[in-house]
Structure formats: structure tokens, C-alpha cells
Design a protein around this motif. Structure first.
Motif, PDB file in Angstrom:
ATOM      1  N   VAL A  42     -58.617  19.199   5.165  1.00  0.00           N
ATOM      2  CA  VAL A  42     -58.690  18.172   6.205  1.00  0.00           C
ATOM      3  C   VAL A  42     -58.984  18.791   7.563  1.00  0.00           C
ATOM      4  CG1 VAL A  42     -57.340  16.471   7.499  1.00  0.00           C
ATOM      5  CG2 VAL A  42     -57.218  16.512   5.003  1.00  0.00           C
ATOM      6  N   ARG A  43     -58.322  19.898   7.865  1.00  0.00           N
ATOM      7  CA  ARG A  43     -58.547  20.542   9.167  1.00  0.00           C
ATOM      8  C   ARG A  43     -59.981  21.053   9.293  1.00  0.00           C
ATOM      9  NH1 ARG A  43     -53.946  20.921  12.048  1.00  0.00           N
ATOM     10  NH2 ARG A  43     -51.979  20.674  10.888  1.00  0.00           N
ATOM     11  N   ARG A  44     -60.541  21.564   8.192  1.00  0.00           N
ATOM     12  CA  ARG A  44     -61.952  21.991   8.209  1.00  0.00           C
ATOM     13  C   ARG A  44     -62.869  20.798   8.453  1.00  0.00           C
ATOM     14  NH1 ARG A  44     -60.833  25.711   3.800  1.00  0.00           N
ATOM     15  NH2 ARG A  44     -61.564  24.112   2.357  1.00  0.00           N
ATOM     16  N   ASP A  45     -62.544  19.670   7.814  1.00  0.00           N
ATOM     17  CA  ASP A  45     -63.343  18.460   8.019  1.00  0.00           C
ATOM     18  C   ASP A  45     -63.272  18.000   9.474  1.00  0.00           C
ATOM     19  OD1 ASP A  45     -64.113  18.366   5.372  1.00  0.00           O
ATOM     20  OD2 ASP A  45     -62.545  16.949   4.782  1.00  0.00           O
ATOM     21  N   LEU A  46     -62.091  18.022  10.061  1.00  0.00           N
ATOM     22  CA  LEU A  46     -61.943  17.619  11.462  1.00  0.00           C
ATOM     23  C   LEU A  46     -62.677  18.588  12.393  1.00  0.00           C
ATOM     24  CD1 LEU A  46     -58.198  16.474  11.592  1.00  0.00           C
ATOM     25  CD2 LEU A  46     -60.247  15.060  11.435  1.00  0.00           C
ATOM     26  N   ASP A  47     -62.660  19.874  12.047  1.00  0.00           N
ATOM     27  CA  ASP A  47     -63.415  20.859  12.841  1.00  0.00           C
ATOM     28  C   ASP A  47     -64.904  20.542  12.807  1.00  0.00           C
ATOM     29  OD1 ASP A  47     -61.224  22.344  13.656  1.00  0.00           O
ATOM     30  OD2 ASP A  47     -61.351  23.763  11.980  1.00  0.00           O
ATOM     31  N   ALA A  48     -65.414  20.205  11.608  1.00  0.00           N
ATOM     32  CA  ALA A  48     -66.841  19.891  11.460  1.00  0.00           C
ATOM     33  C   ALA A  48     -67.204  18.644  12.241  1.00  0.00           C
ATOM     34  CB  ALA A  48     -67.191  19.715   9.977  1.00  0.00           C
ATOM     35  N   LEU A  49     -66.362  17.610  12.180  1.00  0.00           N
ATOM     36  CA  LEU A  49     -66.625  16.376  12.923  1.00  0.00           C
ATOM     37  C   LEU A  49     -66.536  16.607  14.429  1.00  0.00           C
ATOM     38  CD1 LEU A  49     -64.624  13.890  10.663  1.00  0.00           C
ATOM     39  CD2 LEU A  49     -67.111  13.997  10.921  1.00  0.00           C
ATOM     40  N   ALA A  50     -65.625  17.479  14.839  1.00  0.00           N
ATOM     41  CA  ALA A  50     -65.513  17.798  16.270  1.00  0.00           C
ATOM     42  C   ALA A  50     -66.748  18.534  16.755  1.00  0.00           C
ATOM     43  CB  ALA A  50     -64.259  18.630  16.522  1.00  0.00           C
ATOM     44  N   ARG A  51     -67.307  19.435  15.925  1.00  0.00           N
ATOM     45  CA  ARG A  51     -68.532  20.150  16.311  1.00  0.00           C
ATOM     46  C   ARG A  51     -69.705  19.199  16.453  1.00  0.00           C
ATOM     47  NH1 ARG A  51     -66.575  24.042  12.616  1.00  0.00           N
ATOM     48  NH2 ARG A  51     -67.941  23.223  10.974  1.00  0.00           N
ATOM     49  N   GLN A  52     -69.711  18.124  15.650  1.00  0.00           N
ATOM     50  CA  GLN A  52     -70.767  17.106  15.759  1.00  0.00           C
ATOM     51  C   GLN A  52     -70.576  16.223  16.983  1.00  0.00           C
ATOM     52  OE1 GLN A  52     -71.198  14.817  12.153  1.00  0.00           O
ATOM     53  NE2 GLN A  52     -71.177  16.627  10.849  1.00  0.00           N
ATOM     54  N   GLY A  53     -69.402  16.315  17.599  1.00  0.00           N
ATOM     55  CA  GLY A  53     -69.147  15.531  18.803  1.00  0.00           C
ATOM     56  C   GLY A  53     -68.734  14.102  18.555  1.00  0.00           C
ATOM     57  N   VAL A  54     -68.267  13.780  17.323  1.00  0.00           N
ATOM     58  CA  VAL A  54     -67.924  12.390  17.015  1.00  0.00           C
ATOM     59  C   VAL A  54     -66.416  12.147  17.010  1.00  0.00           C
ATOM     60  CG1 VAL A  54     -70.044  11.895  15.766  1.00  0.00           C
ATOM     61  CG2 VAL A  54     -68.112  12.890  14.527  1.00  0.00           C
ATOM     62  N   VAL A  55     -65.603  13.211  16.974  1.00  0.00           N
ATOM     63  CA  VAL A  55     -64.157  13.062  17.119  1.00  0.00           C
ATOM     64  C   VAL A  55     -63.653  14.148  18.062  1.00  0.00           C
ATOM     65  CG1 VAL A  55     -63.907  12.171  14.754  1.00  0.00           C
ATOM     66  CG2 VAL A  55     -63.432  14.581  15.216  1.00  0.00           C
ATOM     67  N   GLU A  56     -62.478  13.906  18.572  1.00  0.00           N
ATOM     68  CA  GLU A  56     -61.805  14.905  19.410  1.00  0.00           C
ATOM     69  C   GLU A  56     -60.496  15.280  18.725  1.00  0.00           C
ATOM     70  OE1 GLU A  56     -59.748  15.330  23.831  1.00  0.00           O
ATOM     71  OE2 GLU A  56     -61.020  13.598  23.354  1.00  0.00           O
ATOM     72  N   LYS A  57     -60.309  16.576  18.481  1.00  0.00           N
ATOM     73  CA  LYS A  57     -59.083  17.018  17.832  1.00  0.00           C
ATOM     74  C   LYS A  57     -57.919  16.959  18.812  1.00  0.00           C
ATOM     75  CE  LYS A  57     -58.893  20.316  14.925  1.00  0.00           C
ATOM     76  NZ  LYS A  57     -58.892  21.696  14.390  1.00  0.00           N
ATOM     77  N   VAL A  58     -56.802  16.451  18.334  1.00  0.00           N
ATOM     78  CA  VAL A  58     -55.567  16.433  19.110  1.00  0.00           C
ATOM     79  C   VAL A  58     -54.474  17.031  18.234  1.00  0.00           C
ATOM     80  CG1 VAL A  58     -56.238  14.436  20.485  1.00  0.00           C
ATOM     81  CG2 VAL A  58     -55.011  14.080  18.341  1.00  0.00           C
ATOM     82  N   HIS A  59     -53.297  17.268  18.805  1.00  0.00           N
ATOM     83  CA  HIS A  59     -52.215  17.872  18.039  1.00  0.00           C
ATOM     84  C   HIS A  59     -51.867  17.005  16.829  1.00  0.00           C
ATOM     85  CE1 HIS A  59     -48.743  20.307  17.160  1.00  0.00           C
ATOM     86  NE2 HIS A  59     -47.988  19.219  17.140  1.00  0.00           N
ATOM     87  N   GLY A  60     -52.071  17.552  15.646  1.00  0.00           N
ATOM     88  CA  GLY A  60     -51.706  16.853  14.420  1.00  0.00           C
ATOM     89  C   GLY A  60     -52.733  15.893  13.882  1.00  0.00           C
ATOM     90  N   GLY A  61     -53.914  15.796  14.528  1.00  0.00           N
ATOM     91  CA  GLY A  61     -54.910  14.856  14.028  1.00  0.00           C
ATOM     92  C   GLY A  61     -56.160  14.801  14.873  1.00  0.00           C
TER      93      GLY A  61
END
Length: 280
Positions: A42-61
Motif C-alpha cells: 500500500v505504501r508503495r502504491d501511495l508513493d507512486a500516486l504521489a509521484r504522479q501528483g494525484v494524491v498527497e501523502k499524510v501521516h498514516g495515509g
């Protein structure tokens, strides 16, 4: 979202993004339970989405990126996103082009990918307000390659946008005097409420002219465009004859789209299956 251990990374990330947009945020521990995958996945997926600029990672999600409705990414920035999806969409859309017909292509990175596939369609007349699209045919001709039976290319004039589309009164007048069998239209955003939209007001008017001059309108856009709303709407969903997208589009989005337009084509899936239509 249903649990599934066998989801491909691209499908899993599309589900995560859909959940982020729908709920306004997600937590890692929730996603691990729903997707039945590890915390690290899940964390790898969130990293990938953050690199695409479509989500912003926050503490725990993660939470959605609060992008201004006037923000317009440049062509190069958009070219690096969803490459495999755009190729699948381009291949499926090219099959809709009838040899000897007049087709129009708007600006955008998905229509740019489509242009390369249209080189194989004989005797097209191509009208475009995209410098990049026109260059695809020009470069092929200069190289002495097959340009689709010597396709005739008409490039409108106009003022160049950050996404390399030509817009404004010059482009509008040129387009208004023409008639196309089919328009392949890239979009910044698409939603049930706002329809098709762009952050550029001048581009919105030029796109209205393109839609008004076409017998059939085919939108080509990857799944990340669903739910995005730009500053200016230029067409409603009921003005679209077909929407060609990729397998990352969520089930909820597919259901909503089929309620508003006659043809939904999911590239890579059977056109006569539950997620596509051949009657458009």
C-alpha cells in the motif's frame, strides 16, 4: 472496494485513487484490509500516486491533491503520465477511424498517441489544433514512411497554450467553417456534473467549435481524468457519442458514464462485454 490479492498494481492504484477522491482521504491500515495486501504494498502504491501528483501523502495515509481549477500542466509534464493506458486508448480509438474520412484531433497527449496509430489508416483528412499532432504526420512524411495513404493535414492557426494546443479567434473561425466525420477529443477533466472541462477559457471555446463541427464525438481520456473539473466546461456528456478509456476506470465511474452516454469503450476489454459497447 473489494478485496483481491490478484489485482495488478495499476488496477489497485486506480481503486485507491477512486477511494481517495470519493472519501476525501484514506488510511494505510484500511487499505491493507480492503485490498488484502501488505502494508508495504500500500505504501508503495501511495508513493507512486504521489509521484504522479494525484494524491498527497499524510501521516498514516493520503488525501487528494487540491489542484486549482485554473492549473494547466505543460505537454511534457503530462506526457510522462499513464503511458501504457494512453497507448491502449490510442490503439482502440484508431480502430474507429474509417479510411477516407475527415477526422479532427484536439490537443493533448492522448490524441498525440492516437495520431501515431492513425498513420496506418489510409486516405484520411486530418484537422487539428495541435502542433504536436501535426508534427507526427509531417515527420512521417519527411522520413518517407507510410503516412496513411498520404493523409492531408490541416493545422489551424491560433495562440499556443501550455499543452501545445492552438486556440483563440483564429482557430475558432477556421474550425467553424469545417465539418468532420469524427472528432477525437482529449480532455483535462470529465464528470457527470461538469461534463467536459479545461482550465483554459480560450481552449474551452475552441473545443466547443470542434464539438459543434463534428458528426460524432469520441472522447479519449485515461481513468485519472474522471472526477477532475477544470475552470471552464465546454460540453455535456450527452454530446459525446463514445468515451474510450482504460481498465483503471472504477466500476462506479463506468456505471455512471453508461447512464449518460451511448458508448463506453474500455481499451483491452471485450467491446461487447459488460464494460464496453459496440453500439455507438
Amino acid at each position: 472496494m473489494t478485496e483481491n490479492q490478484n489485482l495488478l498494481a495499476e488496477q489497485r492504484r486506480a481503486l485507491i485513487l477512486d477511494e481517495v477522491r470519493r472519501r476525501g482521504g484514506v488510511r494505510v491500515n484500511e487499505l491493507t484490509r480492503r485490498l488484502n495486501v501488505s502494508d508495504m504494498t500500500v505504501r508503495r502504491d501511495l508513493d507512486a500516486l504521489a509521484r504522479q501528483g494525484v494524491v498527497e501523502k499524510v501521516h498514516g495515509g493520503a488525501v487528494p491533491v487540491a489542484e486549482a481549477s485554473t492549473h494547466e500542466p505543460g505537454f511534457e509534464a503530462k506526457s510522462a503520465l499513464e503511458l501504457s493506458a494512453k497507448e491502449d486508448i490510442a490503439r482502440a480509438a484508431a480502430a474507429m477511424a474509417v479510411p477516407g474520412s475527415a477526422v479532427a484531433l484536439s490537443g493533448g497527449t492522448t490524441t498525440y498517441a492516437l495520431a501515431r496509430h492513425l498513420l496506418d489508416v489510409p486516405d484520411l483528412t486530418v484537422v487539428t489544433n495541435s502542433v504536436r499532432v501535426a508534427d507526427v504526420f509531417h515527420t512521417a512524411r519527411q522520413a518517407g514512411g507510410d503516412t496513411g495513404g498520404a493523409a492531408t493535414v490541416v493545422l489551424t492557426g491560433g495562440v499556443r497554450t501550455p499543452s501545445d494546443a492552438l486556440v483563440g479567434p483564429v482557430a475558432d473561425r477556421a474550425i467553424a467553417s469545417l465539418h468532420f466525420d469524427v472528432l477525437f477529443l482529449g480532455v483535462h477533466g470529465i464528470s457527470a456534473e461538469a461534463g467536459l472541462s479545461t482550465p483554459n477559457i480560450a481552449e474551452a471555446e475552441t473545443n466547443r467549435r470542434l464539438v459543434g463541427s463534428a458528426r460524432r464525438v469520441v472522447v479519449v481520456a485515461d481513468h485519472t481524468k474522471w472526477g477532475t473539473v477544470g475552470l471552464s466546461s465546454f460540453a455535456a456528456l450527452d454530446q459525446v457519442d463514445a468515451f474510450v478509456t482504460d481498465r483503471g476506470l472504477s466500476a462506479a465511474a463506468r456505471e455512471e458514464l453508461t447512464e449518460h452516454l451511448p458508448g463506453l469503450v474500455v481499451a483491452g476489454e471485450s467491446p461487447d462485454g459488460p464494460d464496453g459497447s459496440e453500439d455507438f
